[in-house]
Design a protein around this motif. Structure first.
Motif: not given
Length: 229
Positions: A186-215
């Motif tokens: 990734p290029g420099p200078g971007a504002h990085v948003i880690p998963q812990d700023r969003i809460g919960g575990s990353g949806l990419w870790l789930r076995a199937e496509p999913d959603e999370d309204a709170a995230q």
């Protein structure tokens, strides 16, 4: 959300599809909506797992008065171009062309999409290096081969991919794109948003496509607050 077309750079390069929010679908810039976000999607299987989440973030931004656009990478989704002919240069140029076509003021890269964010004020959500993406895809290939009674080493697969391309997780990657991703960050200078700023575990870790309204709420609020003048 509405589909829209945009043109790739170069003569006779063709068109690609994008999903756009309501303000963009009208084709005019509303003076009350000065911010317009280009979203560079996650790559490969993570793009499928995060698609619904990404669209839900777009809907929330639209309600907050922020236009957004989600373009396809050439060779993916509705694209008529073959994936195996793509490389990092073409994908970078494509995202820059989409930013210009839709007059984006900011860009959000999601996971592997952070590797291809154009030169705009940028947010990177849970960014990945290209080598991390390839490691995960190679690991999945080796596990699938083992279950089928085949033994494929990482070194053998990598050598083949660099010279002639390879199919990983169902995606035919050309040798050029594979080599590009090995060293791309990734290029420099971007504002990085880690998963812990969003809460919960990353949806990419789930076995199937999913959603999370709170995230989706959390990411949309964070972006809206950062983008507003």
């Amino acid at each position: 959300m509405t589909p829209a077309r945009w043109s790739l750079p170069g003569e006779d390069a063709g068109e690609e599809m994008a999903l756009v929010s309501s303000g963009l679908s009208r084709g005019v810039r509303d003076a009350a909506r000065p911010c317009r976000l280009l979203i560079v999607p996650a790559l490969f299987d993570e793009a499928n797992r995060l698609r619904r989440f990404t669209v839900e973030v777009m809907r929330r931004l639209d309600r907050a008065g922020i236009d957004s656009v989600l373009p396809d990478f050439p060779g993916t989704n509705e694209s008529l171009l073959p994936l195996e002919t793509q490389d990092a240069r073409l994908w970078g140029e494509a995202m820059a062309a989409a930013a210009h076509r839709f007059a984006a003021t900011h860009v959000l890269g999601i996971r592997g999409g952070c590797l291809f964010t154009p030169d705009l004020p940028a947010f990177h959500y849970a960014p990945l290096k290209g080598a991390q993406i390839l490691r995960g895809m190679l690991r999945a290939r080796m596990l699938a081969s083992r279950e089928a009674g085949l033994e494929e080493s990482r070194e053998m697969l990598t050598e083949r991919a660099r010279s002639e391309g390879i199919v990983l997780a169902g995606y035919p990657l050309g040798s050029g794109l594979f080599r590009d991703l090995e060293n791309r960050q990734p290029g420099p200078g971007a504002h990085v948003i880690p998963q812990d700023r969003i809460g919960g575990s990353g949806l990419w870790l789930r076995a199937e496509p999913d959603e999370d309204a709170a995230q989706a709420d959390a990411l949309a609020v964070l972006l809206a607050e950062a983008m507003r003048p």
